[in-house]
Design a protein around this motif. Structure first.
Motif, PDB file in Angstrom:
ATOM      1  N   LEU A  25      51.418  67.117 109.061  1.00 36.89           N
ATOM      2  CA  LEU A  25      51.094  67.316 107.656  1.00 36.89           C
ATOM      3  C   LEU A  25      49.599  67.236 107.413  1.00 36.89           C
ATOM      4  O   LEU A  25      48.887  66.520 108.106  1.00 36.89           O
ATOM      5  N   VAL A  26      49.156  67.960 106.408  1.00 35.03           N
ATOM      6  CA  VAL A  26      47.797  67.850 105.888  1.00 35.03           C
ATOM      7  C   VAL A  26      47.948  67.258 104.489  1.00 35.03           C
ATOM      8  O   VAL A  26      48.655  67.821 103.647  1.00 35.03           O
ATOM      9  N   VAL A  27      47.299  66.128 104.240  1.00 33.18           N
ATOM     10  CA  VAL A  27      47.465  65.406 102.982  1.00 33.18           C
ATOM     11  C   VAL A  27      46.113  65.312 102.287  1.00 33.18           C
ATOM     12  O   VAL A  27      45.137  64.858 102.887  1.00 33.18           O
ATOM     13  N   SER A  28      46.083  65.717 101.019  1.00 30.25           N
ATOM     14  CA  SER A  28      44.835  65.642 100.254  1.00 30.25           C
ATOM     15  C   SER A  28      44.570  64.208  99.826  1.00 30.25           C
ATOM     16  O   SER A  28      45.410  63.323  99.984  1.00 30.25           O
ATOM     17  N   GLU A  29      43.397  63.998  99.271  1.00 28.37           N
ATOM     18  CA  GLU A  29      43.109  62.718  98.641  1.00 28.37           C
ATOM     19  C   GLU A  29      43.993  62.609  97.404  1.00 28.37           C
ATOM     20  O   GLU A  29      44.384  63.619  96.819  1.00 28.37           O
ATOM     21  N   ARG A  30      44.296  61.405  96.999  1.00 26.71           N
ATOM     22  CA  ARG A  30      45.160  61.247  95.838  1.00 26.71           C
ATOM     23  C   ARG A  30      44.389  61.528  94.561  1.00 26.71           C
ATOM     24  O   ARG A  30      43.168  61.326  94.489  1.00 26.71           O
ATOM     25  N   THR A  31      45.111  62.010  93.580  1.00 25.09           N
ATOM     26  CA  THR A  31      44.566  62.235  92.241  1.00 25.09           C
ATOM     27  C   THR A  31      45.312  61.326  91.291  1.00 25.09           C
ATOM     28  O   THR A  31      46.544  61.358  91.234  1.00 25.09           O
ATOM     29  N   ASN A  32      44.576  60.479  90.583  1.00 30.27           N
ATOM     30  CA  ASN A  32      45.189  59.592  89.595  1.00 30.27           C
ATOM     31  C   ASN A  32      45.397  60.367  88.301  1.00 30.27           C
ATOM     32  O   ASN A  32      44.493  61.061  87.832  1.00 30.27           O
ATOM     33  N   LEU A  33      46.585  60.251  87.727  1.00 31.52           N
ATOM     34  CA  LEU A  33      46.912  60.910  86.469  1.00 31.52           C
ATOM     35  C   LEU A  33      46.881  59.890  85.349  1.00 31.52           C
ATOM     36  O   LEU A  33      47.212  58.720  85.552  1.00 31.52           O
ATOM     37  N   ASN A  34      46.488  60.328  84.177  1.00 30.53           N
ATOM     38  CA  ASN A  34      46.506  59.442  83.012  1.00 30.53           C
ATOM     39  C   ASN A  34      47.942  59.226  82.575  1.00 30.53           C
ATOM     40  O   ASN A  34      48.769  60.129  82.633  1.00 30.53           O
ATOM     41  N   HIS A  35      48.230  58.010  82.136  1.00 30.64           N
ATOM     42  CA  HIS A  35      49.579  57.680  81.692  1.00 30.64           C
ATOM     43  C   HIS A  35      49.464  56.785  80.477  1.00 30.64           C
ATOM     44  O   HIS A  35      48.805  55.747  80.530  1.00 30.64           O
ATOM     45  N   ARG A  36      50.083  57.217  79.370  1.00 29.61           N
ATOM     46  CA  ARG A  36      50.055  56.387  78.163  1.00 29.61           C
ATOM     47  C   ARG A  36      50.691  55.045  78.444  1.00 29.61           C
ATOM     48  O   ARG A  36      51.713  54.963  79.100  1.00 29.61           O
ATOM     49  N   GLY A  37      50.080  53.998  77.987  1.00 28.02           N
ATOM     50  CA  GLY A  37      50.645  52.665  78.162  1.00 28.02           C
ATOM     51  C   GLY A  37      50.331  52.040  79.505  1.00 28.02           C
ATOM     52  O   GLY A  37      50.921  51.044  79.879  1.00 28.02           O
ATOM     53  N   GLY A  38      49.406  52.609  80.260  1.00 35.03           N
ATOM     54  CA  GLY A  38      49.048  52.025  81.554  1.00 35.03           C
ATOM     55  C   GLY A  38      49.939  52.522  82.661  1.00 35.03           C
ATOM     56  O   GLY A  38      50.475  53.614  82.625  1.00 35.03           O
ATOM     57  N   GLY A  39      50.125  51.713  83.650  1.00 36.91           N
ATOM     58  CA  GLY A  39      50.923  52.117  84.796  1.00 36.91           C
ATOM     59  C   GLY A  39      50.111  52.931  85.781  1.00 36.91           C
ATOM     60  O   GLY A  39      48.889  53.016  85.703  1.00 36.91           O
ATOM     61  N   LEU A  40      50.809  53.542  86.719  1.00 36.43           N
ATOM     62  CA  LEU A  40      50.136  54.298  87.765  1.00 36.43           C
ATOM     63  C   LEU A  40      50.916  55.571  88.049  1.00 36.43           C
ATOM     64  O   LEU A  40      52.124  55.534  88.296  1.00 36.43           O
ATOM     65  N   ARG A  41      50.222  56.703  87.989  1.00 31.56           N
ATOM     66  CA  ARG A  41      50.784  57.998  88.341  1.00 31.56           C
ATOM     67  C   ARG A  41      49.777  58.675  89.249  1.00 31.56           C
ATOM     68  O   ARG A  41      48.598  58.761  88.912  1.00 31.56           O
ATOM     69  N   VAL A  42      50.209  59.138  90.411  1.00 29.52           N
ATOM     70  CA  VAL A  42      49.309  59.812  91.339  1.00 29.52           C
ATOM     71  C   VAL A  42      49.975  61.071  91.869  1.00 29.52           C
ATOM     72  O   VAL A  42      51.207  61.196  91.848  1.00 29.52           O
ATOM     73  N   THR A  43      49.160  62.002  92.334  1.00 28.92           N
ATOM     74  CA  THR A  43      49.673  63.192  92.999  1.00 28.92           C
ATOM     75  C   THR A  43      48.905  63.400  94.294  1.00 28.92           C
ATOM     76  O   THR A  43      47.773  62.935  94.452  1.00 28.92           O
ATOM     77  N   TYR A  44      49.547  64.083  95.216  1.00 31.54           N
ATOM     78  CA  TYR A  44      48.944  64.498  96.480  1.00 31.54           C
ATOM     79  C   TYR A  44      49.318  65.953  96.708  1.00 31.54           C
ATOM     80  O   TYR A  44      50.390  66.380  96.301  1.00 31.54           O
ATOM     81  N   GLU A  45      48.454  66.679  97.375  1.00 30.44           N
ATOM     82  CA  GLU A  45      48.839  67.988  97.881  1.00 30.44           C
ATOM     83  C   GLU A  45      49.212  67.768  99.344  1.00 30.44           C
ATOM     84  O   GLU A  45      48.401  67.259 100.125  1.00 30.44           O
ATOM     85  N   VAL A  46      50.433  68.100  99.684  1.00 34.91           N
ATOM     86  CA  VAL A  46      50.925  67.909 101.049  1.00 34.91           C
ATOM     87  C   VAL A  46      51.344  69.273 101.585  1.00 34.91           C
ATOM     88  O   VAL A  46      52.172  69.954 100.986  1.00 34.91           O
ATOM     89  N   MET A  47      50.732  69.666 102.703  1.00 34.88           N
ATOM     90  CA  MET A  47      51.036  70.961 103.314  1.00 34.88           C
ATOM     91  C   MET A  47      51.361  70.767 104.788  1.00 34.88           C
ATOM     92  O   MET A  47      50.951  69.770 105.399  1.00 34.88           O
ATOM     93  N   LEU A  48      52.075  71.720 105.322  1.00 35.69           N
ATOM     94  CA  LEU A  48      52.375  71.710 106.743  1.00 35.69           C
ATOM     95  C   LEU A  48      51.112  72.078 107.505  1.00 35.69           C
ATOM     96  O   LEU A  48      50.393  73.013 107.129  1.00 35.69           O
ATOM     97  N   ASN A  49      50.799  71.347 108.552  1.00 34.64           N
ATOM     98  CA  ASN A  49      49.645  71.625 109.389  1.00 34.64           C
ATOM     99  C   ASN A  49      49.857  72.971 110.083  1.00 34.64           C
ATOM    100  O   ASN A  49      50.935  73.216 110.608  1.00 34.64           O
ATOM    101  N   PRO A  50      48.852  73.854 110.085  1.00 31.08           N
ATOM    102  CA  PRO A  50      49.019  75.140 110.758  1.00 31.08           C
ATOM    103  C   PRO A  50      49.448  74.933 112.215  1.00 31.08           C
ATOM    104  O   PRO A  50      48.883  74.117 112.933  1.00 31.08           O
TER     105      PRO A  50
END
Length: 87
Positions: A25-50
């Protein structure tokens, strides 16, 4: 991911090294998303390694939550109702 940012960070401490250790896998750096009321939401781009075609897992892992409800012990099934084989 969770309304408790401390719990989310603890999960990510386990998850991120697992994602990054997989050479298929190729994994991007995480991106933190805004979330009303606090908490934690993140995303990653995950792709198959060529060139990667399969992923092998060398070890089975079981994870149990310490705060999980206790399981009731299973009991043997009841005998089937209906005809008997005795004449």
């Amino acid at each position: 991911m969770t309304d408790d940012s401390d719990v989310g960070e603890h999960i990510l401490e386990v998850l991120e090294p697992l994602l990054r250790s997989c050479t298929s896998l190729v994994v991007s750096e995480r991106t933190n998303l805004n979330h009303r009321g606090g908490g934690l939401r993140v995303t990653y781009e995950v792709m198959l390694n060529p060139g990667a075609t399969t992923v092998h897992v060398d070890q089975e892992v079981t994870v149990e939550r310490a705060d999980a409800p206790r399981r009731r012990p299973s009991r043997p099934a009841l005998p089937r109702a209906g005809r008997t084989l005795d004449p």
